[in-house]
Design an enzyme around this catalytic site. Structure first.
Site, PDB file in Angstrom:
ATOM      1  N   HIS A   1      16.032  37.824 -27.158  1.00 56.10           N
ATOM      2  CA  HIS A   1      15.421  36.576 -26.690  1.00 56.10           C
ATOM      3  C   HIS A   1      16.266  35.410 -27.219  1.00 56.10           C
ATOM      4  O   HIS A   1      16.481  35.275 -28.427  1.00 56.10           O
ATOM      5  CB  HIS A   1      13.982  36.470 -27.192  1.00 56.10           C
ATOM      6  CG  HIS A   1      13.259  35.269 -26.662  1.00 56.10           C
ATOM      7  ND1 HIS A   1      12.699  35.231 -25.397  1.00 56.10           N
ATOM      8  CD2 HIS A   1      13.025  34.049 -27.210  1.00 56.10           C
ATOM      9  CE1 HIS A   1      12.136  34.046 -25.201  1.00 56.10           C
ATOM     10  NE2 HIS A   1      12.324  33.305 -26.285  1.00 56.10           N
TER      11      HIS A   1
ATOM     12  N   MET B   1      14.484  25.640 -22.826  1.00 59.35           N
ATOM     13  CA  MET B   1      13.597  24.524 -23.134  1.00 59.35           C
ATOM     14  C   MET B   1      14.420  23.256 -22.925  1.00 59.35           C
ATOM     15  O   MET B   1      14.764  22.548 -23.879  1.00 59.35           O
ATOM     16  CB  MET B   1      13.073  24.661 -24.569  1.00 59.35           C
ATOM     17  CG  MET B   1      12.028  25.755 -24.694  1.00 59.35           C
ATOM     18  SD  MET B   1      11.861  26.379 -26.381  1.00 59.35           S
ATOM     19  CE  MET B   1      13.148  27.609 -26.364  1.00 59.35           C
TER      20      MET B   1
ATOM     21  N   HIS C   1      15.564  31.784 -22.599  1.00 63.30           N
ATOM     22  CA  HIS C   1      14.409  30.880 -22.477  1.00 63.30           C
ATOM     23  C   HIS C   1      14.913  29.446 -22.585  1.00 63.30           C
ATOM     24  O   HIS C   1      15.312  29.006 -23.662  1.00 63.30           O
ATOM     25  CB  HIS C   1      13.429  31.233 -23.617  1.00 63.30           C
ATOM     26  CG  HIS C   1      12.248  30.326 -23.725  1.00 63.30           C
ATOM     27  ND1 HIS C   1      11.446  30.294 -24.853  1.00 63.30           N
ATOM     28  CD2 HIS C   1      11.705  29.418 -22.873  1.00 63.30           C
ATOM     29  CE1 HIS C   1      10.478  29.403 -24.674  1.00 63.30           C
ATOM     30  NE2 HIS C   1      10.614  28.862 -23.492  1.00 63.30           N
TER      31      HIS C   1
ATOM     32  N   MET D   1       3.684  30.294 -23.838  1.00 60.12           N
ATOM     33  CA  MET D   1       3.997  29.807 -25.191  1.00 60.12           C
ATOM     34  C   MET D   1       2.734  29.865 -26.046  1.00 60.12           C
ATOM     35  O   MET D   1       1.710  29.280 -25.690  1.00 60.12           O
ATOM     36  CB  MET D   1       4.507  28.355 -25.146  1.00 60.12           C
ATOM     37  CG  MET D   1       5.921  28.166 -24.639  1.00 60.12           C
ATOM     38  SD  MET D   1       7.195  29.171 -25.450  1.00 60.12           S
ATOM     39  CE  MET D   1       7.013  28.709 -27.172  1.00 60.12           C
TER      40      MET D   1
ATOM     41  N   ASP E   1       5.326  34.231 -26.594  1.00 60.89           N
ATOM     42  CA  ASP E   1       6.375  33.696 -27.453  1.00 60.89           C
ATOM     43  C   ASP E   1       5.819  32.673 -28.433  1.00 60.89           C
ATOM     44  O   ASP E   1       5.311  31.630 -28.028  1.00 60.89           O
ATOM     45  CB  ASP E   1       7.441  33.047 -26.551  1.00 60.89           C
ATOM     46  CG  ASP E   1       8.654  32.572 -27.319  1.00 60.89           C
ATOM     47  OD1 ASP E   1       8.766  32.851 -28.521  1.00 60.89           O
ATOM     48  OD2 ASP E   1       9.507  31.912 -26.684  1.00 60.89           O
TER      49      ASP E   1
HETATM   50  C1  DX5 Z   1       9.998  28.471 -29.942  1.00 59.49           C
HETATM   51  C2  DX5 Z   1      10.833  29.572 -29.331  1.00 59.49           C
HETATM   52  C3  DX5 Z   1      10.518  30.916 -29.849  1.00 59.49           C
HETATM   53  C4  DX5 Z   1      10.745  31.074 -31.320  1.00 59.49           C
HETATM   54  C5  DX5 Z   1       9.707  32.048 -31.821  1.00 59.49           C
HETATM   55  O1  DX5 Z   1      10.153  27.315 -29.241  1.00 59.49           O
HETATM   56  O2  DX5 Z   1      10.668  29.601 -27.929  1.00 59.49           O
HETATM   57  O3  DX5 Z   1      11.197  31.938 -29.131  1.00 59.49           O
HETATM   58  O4  DX5 Z   1      12.027  31.539 -31.657  1.00 59.49           O
HETATM   59  O5  DX5 Z   1       9.800  32.107 -33.183  1.00 59.49           O
HETATM   60  P1  DX5 Z   1       8.615  32.706 -34.084  1.00 59.49           P
HETATM   61  O6  DX5 Z   1       8.470  34.146 -33.685  1.00 59.49           O
HETATM   62  O7  DX5 Z   1       9.165  32.515 -35.466  1.00 59.49           O
HETATM   63  O8  DX5 Z   1       7.408  31.891 -33.797  1.00 59.49           O
HETATM   64 ZN    ZN Z   2      11.471  31.430 -26.815  1.00 59.64          ZN
END
Ligand code: DX5
Ligand code: ZN
Length: 218
Positions: free
Chosen positions: A33, A68, A66, A137, A175
């Site tokens: 990921h 953002m 992913h 999310m 996630d």
């Molecule tokens: C957050 C990301 C996640 C993040 C998750 O914005 O999209 O993929 O890396 O990290 P953990 O598992 O530490 O919450």
């Molecule tokens: Zn993510």
């Protein structure tokens, strides 16, 4: 099919990235990921094309990217070039989501759409059949290591019902804040793929942690 485990590279040691990639290759994880943050859609900047291309050189598993970022259409071809297999955009970042999803598929990638914690599942009603994946999310995007938002379970149930009703093949990915306390309930509720960053990479034995997440008792 058993659920998918996708360790989030955001929590890896960037100074030892190849070592951490090899660990994921050797582990029971299914996907990598890869979180791309632009400092505009989310209040953080992660990494971009050169780093993803470097990960791709060593990774032997699916690259689950992913985004953002605002207006992701600008970079769809570039993410294909650096090795993305699945490209997920945010519902909140796309003016013409249908067009974006079609453009991702045209490049030969699987298309995913992600929903922020405040965005209701129902907004996907008219696009669910076109999607390969929906990423819910379970924290506000931008940072690893945050606490899991409990409302996620309700959203999984709603999404599962929408997928079944529409005959969509979309898989449900979760996630943020995933750990051994919530993983089982997430899968039982309907999650097909679990992303885990800090819980894997900050653990004593990341390979074993991945194995434990893969072999839940449910
Ligand atoms: C957050 C990301 C996640 C993040 C998750 O914005 O999209 O993929 O890396 O990290 P953990 O598992 O530490 O919450
Ligand atoms: Zn993510």
């Amino acid at each position: 099919m058993s659920h998918i485990i996708a360790p989030s590279i955001l929590a890896a040691d960037f100074a030892n990235l190849q070592r951490d990639i090899e660990m994921v290759n050797q582990s029971e994880a299914d996907w990598f990921h890869i979180d791309v943050m632009d400092g505009v859609f989310v209040p953080n900047i992660s990494y971009g094309m050169p780093v993803i291309a470097a990960i791709k050189k060593h990774a032997t598993k699916i690259m689950d990217v992913h985004l953002m970022i605002v207006d992701p259409d600008r970079f769809i071809k570039d993410f294909k070039k650096v090795g993305a297999d699945i490209l997920t955009v945010h519902y909140e970042a796309c003016k013409h989501l249908h067009r974006t999803v079609q453009a991702i598929k045209l490049e030969g990638m699987k298309a995913g759409v992600s929903l922020n914690p405040h965005t209701p599942v129902a907004v996907l009603e008219d696009i669910i059949k076109d999607l390969d994946l929906v990423l819910i999310m379970s924290v506000n995007p931008g940072f690893g290591g945050q606490s899991f938002i409990e409302n996620t379970y309700k959203k999984i149930s709603q999404l599962k019902a929408l997928i079944e009703k529409s005959g969509s093949n979309a898989i449900i990915e979760i996630d943020g804040g995933v750990n051994d306390k919530n993983a089982e309930k997430l899968v039982v509720t309907g999650a097909n793929a679990l992303v885990a960053g800090s819980f894997v990479f900050k653990s004593q034995d990341p390979m074993q942690t991945i194995k434990d997440l893969k072999h839940l008792k449910y």
